[in-house]
Design an enzyme around this catalytic site. Structure first.
Site, PDB file in Angstrom:
ATOM      1  N   SER A  38      16.971  28.178  39.291  1.00 50.48           N
ATOM      2  CA  SER A  38      16.940  27.057  40.231  1.00 50.48           C
ATOM      3  C   SER A  38      16.493  27.449  41.636  1.00 50.48           C
ATOM      4  O   SER A  38      17.058  27.008  42.629  1.00 50.48           O
ATOM      5  CB  SER A  38      18.367  26.486  40.312  1.00 50.48           C
ATOM      6  N   CYS A  42       9.207  26.527  46.844  1.00 47.61           N
ATOM      7  CA  CYS A  42       8.420  25.884  47.909  1.00 47.61           C
ATOM      8  C   CYS A  42       8.905  26.299  49.295  1.00 47.61           C
ATOM      9  O   CYS A  42       8.161  26.212  50.272  1.00 47.61           O
ATOM     10  CB  CYS A  42       8.503  24.371  47.786  1.00 47.61           C
ATOM     11  N   ASN A 303       9.585  19.037  38.034  1.00 41.66           N
ATOM     12  CA  ASN A 303      10.883  18.360  37.889  1.00 41.66           C
ATOM     13  C   ASN A 303      10.762  17.101  37.036  1.00 41.66           C
ATOM     14  O   ASN A 303      11.594  16.845  36.167  1.00 41.66           O
ATOM     15  CB  ASN A 303      11.404  17.957  39.270  1.00 41.66           C
TER      16      ASN A 303
HETATM   17  P1  FAD Z   1       8.401  28.534  37.712  1.00 46.57           P
HETATM   18  O1  FAD Z   1       8.862  28.154  39.073  1.00 46.57           O
HETATM   19  O2  FAD Z   1       7.208  29.406  37.584  1.00 46.57           O
HETATM   20  O3  FAD Z   1       9.602  29.104  36.903  1.00 46.57           O
HETATM   21  C1  FAD Z   1       9.472  29.630  35.618  1.00 46.57           C
HETATM   22  C2  FAD Z   1      10.552  30.676  35.440  1.00 46.57           C
HETATM   23  O4  FAD Z   1      10.515  31.091  34.075  1.00 46.57           O
HETATM   24  C3  FAD Z   1      10.327  31.938  36.272  1.00 46.57           C
HETATM   25  O5  FAD Z   1      11.485  32.286  36.984  1.00 46.57           O
HETATM   26  C4  FAD Z   1       9.987  33.012  35.241  1.00 46.57           C
HETATM   27  O6  FAD Z   1      10.452  34.288  35.610  1.00 46.57           O
HETATM   28  C5  FAD Z   1      10.732  32.492  34.023  1.00 46.57           C
HETATM   29  N1  FAD Z   1      10.145  32.987  32.777  1.00 46.57           N
HETATM   30  C6  FAD Z   1       8.832  33.064  32.455  1.00 46.57           C
HETATM   31  N2  FAD Z   1       8.702  33.585  31.212  1.00 46.57           N
HETATM   32  C7  FAD Z   1       9.955  33.814  30.761  1.00 46.57           C
HETATM   33  C8  FAD Z   1      10.466  34.352  29.555  1.00 46.57           C
HETATM   34  N3  FAD Z   1       9.640  34.732  28.582  1.00 46.57           N
HETATM   35  N4  FAD Z   1      11.808  34.478  29.416  1.00 46.57           N
HETATM   36  C9  FAD Z   1      12.662  34.061  30.417  1.00 46.57           C
HETATM   37  N5  FAD Z   1      12.221  33.566  31.586  1.00 46.57           N
HETATM   38  C10 FAD Z   1      10.879  33.439  31.756  1.00 46.57           C
HETATM   39  N6  FAD Z   1       5.087  22.881  44.899  1.00 46.57           N
HETATM   40  C11 FAD Z   1       5.114  21.698  45.565  1.00 46.57           C
HETATM   41  O7  FAD Z   1       5.120  20.639  44.913  1.00 46.57           O
HETATM   42  N7  FAD Z   1       5.154  21.649  46.933  1.00 46.57           N
HETATM   43  C12 FAD Z   1       5.182  22.782  47.692  1.00 46.57           C
HETATM   44  O8  FAD Z   1       5.243  22.698  48.921  1.00 46.57           O
HETATM   45  C13 FAD Z   1       5.130  24.028  47.022  1.00 46.57           C
HETATM   46  N8  FAD Z   1       5.150  25.184  47.734  1.00 46.57           N
HETATM   47  C14 FAD Z   1       5.149  26.383  47.076  1.00 46.57           C
HETATM   48  C15 FAD Z   1       5.175  27.552  47.822  1.00 46.57           C
HETATM   49  C16 FAD Z   1       5.159  28.785  47.184  1.00 46.57           C
HETATM   50  C17 FAD Z   1       5.177  30.036  47.986  1.00 46.57           C
HETATM   51  C18 FAD Z   1       5.156  28.841  45.764  1.00 46.57           C
HETATM   52  C19 FAD Z   1       5.173  30.169  45.042  1.00 46.57           C
HETATM   53  C20 FAD Z   1       5.129  27.686  45.006  1.00 46.57           C
HETATM   54  C21 FAD Z   1       5.130  26.436  45.654  1.00 46.57           C
HETATM   55  N9  FAD Z   1       5.089  25.240  44.933  1.00 46.57           N
HETATM   56  C22 FAD Z   1       5.098  24.034  45.597  1.00 46.57           C
HETATM   57  C23 FAD Z   1       4.989  25.237  43.452  1.00 46.57           C
HETATM   58  C24 FAD Z   1       6.358  25.095  42.809  1.00 46.57           C
HETATM   59  O9  FAD Z   1       7.211  26.077  43.299  1.00 46.57           O
HETATM   60  C25 FAD Z   1       6.192  25.216  41.292  1.00 46.57           C
HETATM   61  O10 FAD Z   1       5.335  24.179  40.877  1.00 46.57           O
HETATM   62  C26 FAD Z   1       7.504  25.096  40.547  1.00 46.57           C
HETATM   63  O11 FAD Z   1       8.381  26.127  40.912  1.00 46.57           O
HETATM   64  C27 FAD Z   1       7.236  25.160  39.046  1.00 46.57           C
HETATM   65  O12 FAD Z   1       8.435  25.191  38.360  1.00 46.57           O
HETATM   66  P2  FAD Z   1       8.505  25.703  36.845  1.00 46.57           P
HETATM   67  O13 FAD Z   1       9.929  25.600  36.454  1.00 46.57           O
HETATM   68  O14 FAD Z   1       7.501  24.997  36.025  1.00 46.57           O
HETATM   69  O15 FAD Z   1       7.983  27.199  36.864  1.00 46.57           O
END
Ligand code: FAD
Length: 451
Positions: A38, A42, A303
């Protein structure tokens, strides 16, 4: 019913929470490779500068918080293999090195995306970083504390690179931004990109465009960045050159991968594997403005997708009451120093690529009544289909760009056209905008082009 989420940031934890609400009896486990679930990724650029002071503010919920809701979150656990036929997982505990097997009835893949670190010579030197997870930010902060870098080079002029540049500048560093393309903010049209570039220079960030980094130089620690015939001295490098979807686990399990390179899912977020859903940065969706496949790795979208995937996984395949995720407009916004920069729908180039005949209009307007103290300027561009007048896209940069982009996103979502926007009833008072919203002003200019 045993329900497992692989990945525990935005999509994975949202899916788990929704599933818990839909099915209070389900046994739910989240496997998360990083040390925290969690994470608000961003907020990471603002954590670098201390604008967000407390690390714990970036961890929305801990494993204990989830345990209270009856959700088991196993951090530092990587799922290494999915056997979709037998519904089994191979998992490694990264803290102990132990490997074990688990089983599932239903599975949600939420493995997200990872930041690309290009294989440039010197990329392994101390002081060369990428920024994706909280642990990356921890490493950068520790390095800054230990070595007090005076000069920083940010590689990549996309929104993450731009946010990082601003926040390193706030720490008092002399920041250079190096971009391989001929302009920063490449996802935007030229008018916005030029405004962003000029604003960076005005704030004291040196911008190098058309500059392909060839080497990071230094002995053990980074001391320079070489591109073409230039070499810049630097004490710190942060690369923000893009992200790619983490799909290996899904691909090896036999899930179909779409043409964008992300996992193919249907509107219910179901993959091609039985009883396996996927959500977030690892999946492909549809751009609703063009109808074409799209990969838009953003937190709000992750989300929303997680909500759909978690609900449907808890209900089971073909259940009544299943939710659908229709697609995206790619709406996004970022802040760079004093201006907001946002877009929604298609850029002019994307719209033409999708086969539309395009007509567009741009204006720069006051962001409040021009006589009201603190009035700034805002640029807006509207992009329409010349045949139907339908709004296809919008870009904005400046003071109050966020509001304009959200109105335009709603208009595209509702399939409004340029004449609708000329007469649309928006709120007005001097502290909030000019009497005619910049959207209405731009739509009026645009309507003149329809004859
Ligand atoms: P992730 O956040 O990539 O999480 C996936 C997780 O799964 C990771 O922790 C990874 O380690 C874990 N994982 C992967 N493979 C495995 C496995 N085989 N086994 C167990 N765990 C695993 N979005 C916006 O909309 N607005 C913003 O202003 C914005 N700013 C950002 C700034 C930065 C610096 C960054 C890096 C991203 C930003 N984003 C922003 C994008 C946003 O953070 C992502 O779109 C969002 O976090 C995606 O969520 P997710 O759960 O799909 O994937």
């Amino acid at each position: 019913m045993r329900l497992i989420m692989v990945g525990g940031v935005a999509a994975g934890t949202k899916a788990a929470s929704r599933a818990r609400r839909v099915d209070p009896e389900a046994e739910i486990t989240v496997y998360q490779e990083e040390p925290e679930p969690s994470i608000s990724e961003c907020g990471l650029p603002y954590f670098l500068s201390g604008t967000v002071a407390a690390r714990e503010n970036l961890v929305a919920r801990t494993p204990d918080d989830f345990a209270e809701k009856g959700i088991e979150v196993l951090i530092r656990h990587r799922v290494e293999r999915i056997d979709a036929e037998n519904k089994r997982l191979s998992v490694r505990n990264l803290a102990t090195g132990e490997r074990f097997e688990d089983r599932y009835d239903r599975l949600v893949i939420a493995t997200g995306a990872r930041a690309i670190l290009p294989p440039i010579p010197g990329v392994d030197l101390d002081g060369v970083f990428r920024l994706r997870f909280l642990t990356d930010a921890d490493r950068i902060r520790a390095y800054v504390q230990k070595h007090s870098p005076k000069k920083a080079a940010v590689i990549g002029g996309g929104y993450i690179g731009l946010e990082v540049a601003e926040n390193l500048h706030r720490l008092g560093m002399e920041v250079s931004l190096i971009e391989g393309a001929n302009r920063v903010a490449l996802a935007y049209g030229l008018e916005v990109a030029e405004r962003v570039g000029a604003h960076l220079e005005e704030k004291g960030v040196r911008v190098y465009t058309g500059a392909k980094v060839e080497e990071f130089t230094g002995d053990r620690r980074v001391e320079g960045v070489r591109f073409g015939s230039d070499e810049l001295e630097t004490d710190l490098v942060v690369a923000g050159v893009g992200v790619e979807p983490s799909v290996e686990l899904a691909r090896e399990a036999g899930a179909e991968i779409g043409q964008t390179g992300a996992i193919r899912v249907d509107r219910r977020m179901e993959t091609s594997l039985p009883d396996v859903w996927a959500a977030g940065d690892c999946v492909q969706t549809v751009n609703l403005a063009s109808g074409e496949p799209a990969w838009v790795p953003l937190g709000d979208t992750a989300n929303q997708m997680g909500r759909v995937a978690g609900t449907n996984a808890a209900l089971g395949p073909d259940a009544e009451g299943a939710l659908e995720f229709p697609g995206v407009l790619g709406t996004g916004i970022f802040k760079v120093f004093d201006i907001g920069v946002g877009k929604t729908g298609l850029s002019e180039r994307e719209a033409e690529g999708a086969g539309f005949e395009v007509v567009s209009a741009s204006i720069e307007a006051a962001s409040k009544a021009s006589y009201y103290p603190g009035a700034g300027r805002v640029f807006i561009k509207l992009i329409c289909d010349s045949e139907t007048g339908r709004l296809l896209g919008a870009e904005a940069a400046g003071d109050g760009a966020d509001k304009l982009i959200d109105v335009c996103a709603t208009a595209i979502w509702g399939r409004l056209s340029c004449p609708d926007l000329v007469n649309i009833d928006l709120a007005y008072a001097p502290p909030y905008g000019p009497a005619l919203s910049p959207i209405i002003q731009a739509a009026s200019v645009l309507s003149g082009k329809f004859g």
